[in-house]
Scaffold this active site. Sequence first.
Site, PDB file in Angstrom:
ATOM      1  N   ARG A   1      27.565  62.906  43.731  1.00  0.00           N
ATOM      2  CA  ARG A   1      26.553  63.178  44.769  1.00  0.00           C
ATOM      3  C   ARG A   1      27.192  63.271  46.140  1.00  0.00           C
ATOM      4  NH1 ARG A   1      21.742  59.928  41.750  1.00  0.00           N
ATOM      5  NH2 ARG A   1      21.695  61.444  40.062  1.00  0.00           N
TER       6      ARG A   1
ATOM      7  N   SER B   1      31.793  62.254  37.141  1.00  0.00           N
ATOM      8  CA  SER B   1      32.560  61.818  38.308  1.00  0.00           C
ATOM      9  C   SER B   1      32.864  60.328  38.317  1.00  0.00           C
ATOM     10  CB  SER B   1      31.806  62.207  39.575  1.00  0.00           C
ATOM     11  OG  SER B   1      30.517  61.607  39.594  1.00  0.00           O
TER      12      SER B   1
ATOM     13  N   CYS C   1      15.794  68.100  41.550  1.00  0.00           N
ATOM     14  CA  CYS C   1      16.202  69.232  40.710  1.00  0.00           C
ATOM     15  C   CYS C   1      15.088  70.244  40.485  1.00  0.00           C
ATOM     16  CB  CYS C   1      16.742  68.708  39.383  1.00  0.00           C
ATOM     17  SG  CYS C   1      18.110  67.547  39.622  1.00  0.00           S
TER      18      CYS C   1
ATOM     19  N   CYS D   1      20.825  74.651  39.078  1.00  0.00           N
ATOM     20  CA  CYS D   1      19.906  73.577  39.472  1.00  0.00           C
ATOM     21  C   CYS D   1      19.460  73.831  40.910  1.00  0.00           C
ATOM     22  CB  CYS D   1      20.565  72.209  39.347  1.00  0.00           C
ATOM     23  SG  CYS D   1      19.325  70.884  39.212  1.00  0.00           S
TER      24      CYS D   1
ATOM     25  N   LYS E   1      25.548  64.339  28.710  1.00  0.00           N
ATOM     26  CA  LYS E   1      26.065  63.912  30.019  1.00  0.00           C
ATOM     27  C   LYS E   1      25.398  62.617  30.427  1.00  0.00           C
ATOM     28  CE  LYS E   1      26.456  65.473  34.807  1.00  0.00           C
ATOM     29  NZ  LYS E   1      26.118  66.452  35.818  1.00  0.00           N
TER      30      LYS E   1
ATOM     31  N   LYS F   1      20.665  64.702  29.252  1.00  0.00           N
ATOM     32  CA  LYS F   1      21.235  64.258  30.524  1.00  0.00           C
ATOM     33  C   LYS F   1      20.527  62.978  30.954  1.00  0.00           C
ATOM     34  CE  LYS F   1      22.166  65.805  35.236  1.00  0.00           C
ATOM     35  NZ  LYS F   1      21.930  66.859  36.231  1.00  0.00           N
TER      36      LYS F   1
ATOM     37  N   TYR G   1      36.970  66.588  35.037  1.00  0.00           N
ATOM     38  CA  TYR G   1      37.795  66.695  36.242  1.00  0.00           C
ATOM     39  C   TYR G   1      39.263  66.408  35.928  1.00  0.00           C
ATOM     40  CZ  TYR G   1      33.137  66.465  38.174  1.00  0.00           C
ATOM     41  OH  TYR G   1      31.814  66.712  38.424  1.00  0.00           O
TER      42      TYR G   1
ATOM     43  N   GLU H   1      15.023  66.044  22.763  1.00  0.00           N
ATOM     44  CA  GLU H   1      15.423  66.963  23.837  1.00  0.00           C
ATOM     45  C   GLU H   1      16.266  68.112  23.277  1.00  0.00           C
ATOM     46  OE1 GLU H   1      15.030  67.503  26.966  1.00  0.00           O
ATOM     47  OE2 GLU H   1      14.165  65.715  27.870  1.00  0.00           O
TER      48      GLU H   1
ATOM     49  N   CYS I   1      18.906  70.993  43.116  1.00  0.00           N
ATOM     50  CA  CYS I   1      19.014  69.768  43.927  1.00  0.00           C
ATOM     51  C   CYS I   1      19.956  69.903  45.128  1.00  0.00           C
ATOM     52  CB  CYS I   1      19.390  68.565  43.065  1.00  0.00           C
ATOM     53  SG  CYS I   1      20.825  68.803  42.022  1.00  0.00           S
TER      54      CYS I   1
ATOM     55  N   ARG J   1      15.842  60.021  39.872  1.00  0.00           N
ATOM     56  CA  ARG J   1      15.629  61.152  38.970  1.00  0.00           C
ATOM     57  C   ARG J   1      15.083  60.709  37.612  1.00  0.00           C
ATOM     58  NH1 ARG J   1      20.921  64.128  41.357  1.00  0.00           N
ATOM     59  NH2 ARG J   1      19.839  65.029  43.134  1.00  0.00           N
TER      60      ARG J   1
HETATM   61 ZN   LIG Z   1      19.997  68.882  39.928  1.00  0.00          ZN
END
Ligand SMILES: [Zn+2]
Length: 325
Positions: free
Chosen positions: A204, A273, A129, A119, A247, A194, A312, A232, A121, A216
């Site tokens: 972030r 996250s 992005c 990406c 996601k 996403k 994670y 998609e 970003c 976004r």
């Molecule tokens: Zn991105």
Amino acid sequence: MAPSFDRHRRLRGHAGLRDMVRESHVRVTDFIYPLFVTHEQGRHPVLSMPGVDHLSLDELRRETHTLSELGIPAMMIFGIPAVKDERSSEAYAKEGIVQQAVRVVKAENPHMLVSTDVCLCQYNPAGHCGIVRGDQIVNDESLELIAATALSHVQAGADMVAPSDMMDGRIAAIRSVLDGAGYVQTPILSYAVKYASAFYGPFREAAHSAPAFGDRRTYQMDPANVREALREARSDVSEGADLLMVKPALAYMDVIRAIREEFDLPLAAYNVSGEYAMVKAAAERGWIDERAIVMELLTGLKRAGADVLITYFAKDAARYLRESV
Ligand SMILES: [Zn+2]
């Protein structure tokens, strides 16, 4: 008189039988562990994600060793560049942070499956992005840089690339560039579905990638939509994706199920996250049993239809799985 009801409890009376008839299983081989690599020295905790750190290249080497010891087969590398510029130059630089990180991991453990987040970003001051023109994130011009980023990761040794930008046409652009350079065997794990989600908040902070203006929602999906998710995914399949991803994960289990039923490609769920931070925060207060909650959540994602878990919690869960044997 025989009772006129079913004895469902018969299958629950013995632990061995419960294990035997269990329908969904979390295995350590399901995991991709995401990590954040920086040019800075040492290991710096991400405050909103207890247990997750920014890693120097040296620390990445140690972390690779730890993951290997735990039997975690795969990682997803996110980079935090030293400089950001309008062209996101460090995203596709030969000595960019991700490119260096890939080489470090491969030197430490050539068997580790190294996938990279692709990406722009983190790499441009606008924190978007794609390429920014005025207040627009332009689609087609961004594809060239995104494909160049993917190629540079693969040239550094990455086994798989995972584009997360949500520009239209990026899978075709990446496939074409990889094939043109002879990397016909390198798979693409597409962030096909996403959503523009509030669950990315802690990430972030971790990735230093909050947008400088706007949000976004002109490229990531509306959380209310599931038919659009099928569109998609269909595009990415036709453009050459090898694995699909949904996601975030926990508020989107119906989407995971819908993609599972419609497509036959392997499917990843990204347990993001914010989902991690909520569990950690409640566990720190003693409000929940962290171990039980983590395994229940991950099992739920498998039951919903995910094959691959990007989480994670991978290190924690790998330890739980080992202890439960
Ligand atoms: Zn991105």
